[in-house]
Design a protein around this motif. Structure first.
Motif, PDB file in Angstrom:
ATOM      1  N   LEU A 164       5.515 -22.072 -21.882  1.00 23.08           N
ATOM      2  CA  LEU A 164       4.594 -20.994 -22.248  1.00 23.08           C
ATOM      3  C   LEU A 164       5.264 -19.902 -23.061  1.00 23.08           C
ATOM      4  CD1 LEU A 164       2.668 -20.522 -18.879  1.00 23.08           C
ATOM      5  CD2 LEU A 164       1.919 -21.772 -20.906  1.00 23.08           C
ATOM      6  N   SER A 217      -7.791 -16.145 -24.272  1.00 23.65           N
ATOM      7  CA  SER A 217      -8.564 -17.388 -24.243  1.00 23.65           C
ATOM      8  C   SER A 217      -8.768 -17.873 -22.818  1.00 23.65           C
ATOM      9  CB  SER A 217      -7.861 -18.479 -25.060  1.00 23.65           C
ATOM     10  OG  SER A 217      -6.545 -18.690 -24.568  1.00 23.65           O
ATOM     11  N   LEU A 218      -9.349 -17.023 -21.976  1.00 23.97           N
ATOM     12  CA  LEU A 218      -9.597 -17.402 -20.599  1.00 23.97           C
ATOM     13  C   LEU A 218     -10.712 -18.423 -20.537  1.00 23.97           C
ATOM     14  CD1 LEU A 218      -9.440 -13.955 -18.763  1.00 23.97           C
ATOM     15  CD2 LEU A 218      -7.632 -15.638 -19.045  1.00 23.97           C
ATOM     16  N   ASN A 255      -0.911 -24.989 -16.623  1.00 20.72           N
ATOM     17  CA  ASN A 255       0.339 -24.295 -16.339  1.00 20.72           C
ATOM     18  C   ASN A 255       0.449 -23.835 -14.895  1.00 20.72           C
ATOM     19  OD1 ASN A 255      -1.161 -21.841 -16.223  1.00 20.72           O
ATOM     20  ND2 ASN A 255      -1.011 -21.648 -18.446  1.00 20.72           N
ATOM     21  N   HIS A 288      -7.037 -19.287 -14.086  1.00 24.41           N
ATOM     22  CA  HIS A 288      -6.708 -19.831 -15.393  1.00 24.41           C
ATOM     23  C   HIS A 288      -5.211 -19.867 -15.664  1.00 24.41           C
ATOM     24  CE1 HIS A 288     -10.954 -19.262 -15.721  1.00 24.41           C
ATOM     25  NE2 HIS A 288     -10.822 -17.980 -15.577  1.00 24.41           N
ATOM     26  N   SER A 297      -1.414 -16.639 -19.123  1.00 21.90           N
ATOM     27  CA  SER A 297      -1.882 -16.579 -20.506  1.00 21.90           C
ATOM     28  C   SER A 297      -1.666 -15.180 -21.055  1.00 21.90           C
ATOM     29  CB  SER A 297      -3.371 -16.936 -20.582  1.00 21.90           C
ATOM     30  OG  SER A 297      -4.155 -15.884 -20.040  1.00 21.90           O
ATOM     31  N   ASP A 298      -2.119 -14.974 -22.298  1.00 22.91           N
ATOM     32  CA  ASP A 298      -2.079 -13.637 -22.873  1.00 22.91           C
ATOM     33  C   ASP A 298      -3.425 -12.937 -22.739  1.00 22.91           C
ATOM     34  OD1 ASP A 298      -3.644 -14.960 -24.672  1.00 22.91           O
ATOM     35  OD2 ASP A 298      -2.365 -14.624 -26.416  1.00 22.91           O
ATOM     36  N   ARG A 304       2.188 -10.388 -21.071  1.00 23.15           N
ATOM     37  CA  ARG A 304       1.283 -11.161 -21.915  1.00 23.15           C
ATOM     38  C   ARG A 304       1.924 -11.610 -23.223  1.00 23.15           C
ATOM     39  NH1 ARG A 304      -3.629  -7.011 -21.855  1.00 23.15           N
ATOM     40  NH2 ARG A 304      -1.833  -5.589 -21.748  1.00 23.15           N
ATOM     41  N   SER A 352       5.247 -24.082 -16.870  1.00 29.19           N
ATOM     42  CA  SER A 352       5.372 -22.705 -17.318  1.00 29.19           C
ATOM     43  C   SER A 352       6.528 -22.519 -18.281  1.00 29.19           C
ATOM     44  CB  SER A 352       5.565 -21.768 -16.115  1.00 29.19           C
ATOM     45  OG  SER A 352       4.516 -21.901 -15.190  1.00 29.19           O
ATOM     46  N   GLY A 405      -5.723 -23.815 -15.012  1.00 26.85           N
ATOM     47  CA  GLY A 405      -4.966 -24.182 -16.193  1.00 26.85           C
ATOM     48  C   GLY A 405      -3.866 -25.162 -15.838  1.00 26.85           C
TER      49      GLY A 405
END
Length: 214
Positions: free
Chosen positions: A171, A153-154, A162, A146, A149-150, A110, A168, A160
């Motif tokens: 990111l 913010s889903l 990405n 999604h 991500s970390d 993450r 990617s 998404g």
């Protein structure tokens, strides 16, 4: 499953409780701690049954989790990280984030250190075919709507951007996060659903860790 009272305590303690509030709800805190320790113990056991690396990579994990549980409960957010390798360079792990209305589980990295992100991007470009199979494949899209991500913010729906493998490269976070509704966490399917997300994220974890430990 996690008891509804535990989820209620997390919701209340997540509102910046005072010392006085925590003192007045000490019994509730202890009950929540016992509930979550039992939940984590069962989860760790189930994960170890599908990934034999977990036991050796996480010695005494249940007790180590229990030692930080009180502080996490006081903040209203529970985090459990399960490694697949004892190598400190292995940037990717399984993870569970429990926070009323914002819980998720999955695997990946993450918030990897800059040097690990650089190694991972190099591996993406070297083995583009395999990377595409991972983040554009059916299993990944089914479990992780999604993208990467970390986890903070889903989106509520949709894929998404990405999910295109080459996107990617831009990111900073490489976590495959599957939302966990409160209702699911309070059901008998909670552990099995989390483990399913772990299993779906395992190829991503292995790809990342091969890149960061070479």
């Amino acid at each position: 499953m996690i008891d509804a009272k535990t989820m209620g305590f997390l919701a209340d303690s997540g509102r910046d409780p005072t010392r006085e509030w925590l003192a007045a709800h000490k019994r509730d805190l202890e009950d929540a701690k016992a509930d979550l320790k039992q939940f984590a113990s069962r989860l760790i056991h189930c994960v170890a049954s599908i990934d034999g690396r977990v036991s050796s990579a996480n010695p005494d994990l249940t007790n180590r989790f229990a030692r930080v549980l009180g502080a996490q409960l006081a903040r209203g957010v529970i985090s459990l990280t399960i490694r697949t390798s004892p190598d400190s360079r292995a940037a990717a792990t399984y993870f569970v984030h429990i926070e009323p209305g914002a819980s998720y589980s999955g695997g990946g990295a993450r918030s990897p250190a800059t040097k690990f992100s650089r190694l991972l991007r190099q591996q993406m470009m070297t083995d583009t075919g395999r990377w595409r199979e991972l983040v554009e494949g059916t299993v990944f899209r089914t479990f992780f709507h999604h993208g990467l991500s970390d986890g903070t913010s889903l989106a509520t729906s949709g894929f998404g951007k990405n999910h295109d493998a080459m996107d990617s490269l831009n990111l900073r976070a490489f976590g495959a996060c599957r939302p966990l509704p409160d209702q699911l966490l309070q059901s008998t399917n909670a552990v099995s659903e989390i483990v399913r997300a772990f299993a779906a994220a395992r190829p991503l974890i292995d790809f990342i860790n091969r890149a960061t430990t070479r």
